[in-house]
Design a protein around this motif. Structure first.
Motif, PDB file in Angstrom:
ATOM      1  N   LEU A  85      41.258  -0.425  -5.771  1.00 27.00           N
ATOM      2  CA  LEU A  85      42.682  -0.743  -5.829  1.00 27.00           C
ATOM      3  C   LEU A  85      43.061  -1.567  -7.051  1.00 27.00           C
ATOM      4  O   LEU A  85      44.076  -1.310  -7.698  1.00 27.00           O
ATOM      5  N   SER A  86      42.242  -2.545  -7.408  1.00 30.12           N
ATOM      6  CA  SER A  86      42.590  -3.369  -8.577  1.00 30.12           C
ATOM      7  C   SER A  86      42.544  -2.549  -9.865  1.00 30.12           C
ATOM      8  O   SER A  86      43.350  -2.770 -10.766  1.00 30.12           O
ATOM      9  N   GLN A  91      45.757   0.421 -14.101  1.00 24.79           N
ATOM     10  CA  GLN A  91      46.155   1.701 -14.687  1.00 24.79           C
ATOM     11  C   GLN A  91      47.664   1.917 -14.558  1.00 24.79           C
ATOM     12  O   GLN A  91      48.298   2.426 -15.474  1.00 24.79           O
ATOM     13  N   ALA A  92      48.218   1.541 -13.417  1.00 25.57           N
ATOM     14  CA  ALA A  92      49.648   1.745 -13.171  1.00 25.57           C
ATOM     15  C   ALA A  92      50.501   0.801 -14.015  1.00 25.57           C
ATOM     16  O   ALA A  92      51.639   1.126 -14.352  1.00 25.57           O
ATOM     17  N   ASN A  93      49.946  -0.374 -14.345  1.00 22.14           N
ATOM     18  CA  ASN A  93      50.650  -1.367 -15.156  1.00 22.14           C
ATOM     19  C   ASN A  93      52.038  -1.670 -14.571  1.00 22.14           C
ATOM     20  O   ASN A  93      53.036  -1.629 -15.268  1.00 22.14           O
ATOM     21  N   PHE A 100      51.763  -4.543  -6.699  1.00 17.52           N
ATOM     22  CA  PHE A 100      51.448  -3.118  -6.779  1.00 17.52           C
ATOM     23  C   PHE A 100      51.086  -2.570  -5.396  1.00 17.52           C
ATOM     24  O   PHE A 100      51.541  -1.495  -5.001  1.00 17.52           O
ATOM     25  N   THR A 101      50.307  -3.327  -4.644  1.00 23.52           N
ATOM     26  CA  THR A 101      49.879  -2.894  -3.314  1.00 23.52           C
ATOM     27  C   THR A 101      51.079  -2.794  -2.381  1.00 23.52           C
ATOM     28  O   THR A 101      51.238  -1.803  -1.660  1.00 23.52           O
ATOM     29  N   TYR A 111      53.896   5.366  -7.639  1.00 22.94           N
ATOM     30  CA  TYR A 111      52.751   5.618  -8.523  1.00 22.94           C
ATOM     31  C   TYR A 111      51.730   6.392  -7.709  1.00 22.94           C
ATOM     32  O   TYR A 111      51.323   5.958  -6.641  1.00 22.94           O
ATOM     33  N   VAL A 112      51.364   7.557  -8.217  1.00 23.76           N
ATOM     34  CA  VAL A 112      50.347   8.375  -7.553  1.00 23.76           C
ATOM     35  C   VAL A 112      49.133   8.402  -8.472  1.00 23.76           C
ATOM     36  O   VAL A 112      49.231   8.812  -9.634  1.00 23.76           O
TER      37      VAL A 112
END
Length: 143
Positions: A85-86, A91-93, A100-101, A111-112
């Motif tokens: 997850l981290s 990557q998603a920034n 993000f979670t 975000y996929v």
């Protein structure tokens, strides 16, 4: 020829007078502007969560049927491996890991992770804020 010279002299003197009093470039000001600036979209405030309650909710909600997550003892293969997850958050920034979670739970299509399809049910967005906080606490406690 005299007319052309006279016209040229008149035109030049007109330009000279037009330049008199030049004070520089005029810049617009906020005076007279109406309305409000657009609101920035931010994630709702994250409720303080309890990792133990999040673990129970993870199991009872069937999250392990789709996701691998060692702390839950799950090995689902449909959704992303939550042990990473981290990495996905980087990557998603799209903000820090807890944010993000939370966003991924509330709006899974935001975000996929590449290699996966957007199939997570949006029903988790309807969870009470405390339960979302609990899931986030559980999912991010060792990341």
């Amino acid at each position: 020829m005299r007319r052309a010279a006279a016209a040229l002299a008149i035109g030049a003197s007109g330009l000279l007078f037009a330049a008199c009093g030049y004070q520089g470039t005029v810049s617009p000001t906020a005076a007279g502007v109406s309305g409000k600036p657009p609101k920035q979209q931010t994630a709702p405030t994250l409720a303080k969560g309890d990792p133990a309650a999040g673990k129970t909710l993870f199991a009872s909600s069937g999250c392990g049927g789709c996701h691998t997550f060692k702390p839950a003892g799950s090995n689902g293969q449909i959704g992303p491996d939550l042990d990473k997850l981290s990495d996905y958050a980087k990557q998603a920034n799209q903000g820090p890991l807890p944010q993000f979670t939370q966003t991924s739970i509330i709006n899974p299509g935001n975000y996929v992770q590449p290699g996966y399809q957007n199939v997570m049910p949006s029903t988790y967005a309807k969870l009470p804020p405390k339960q979302i906080g609990d899931l986030v606490a559980f999912l991010t406690q060792k990341q």
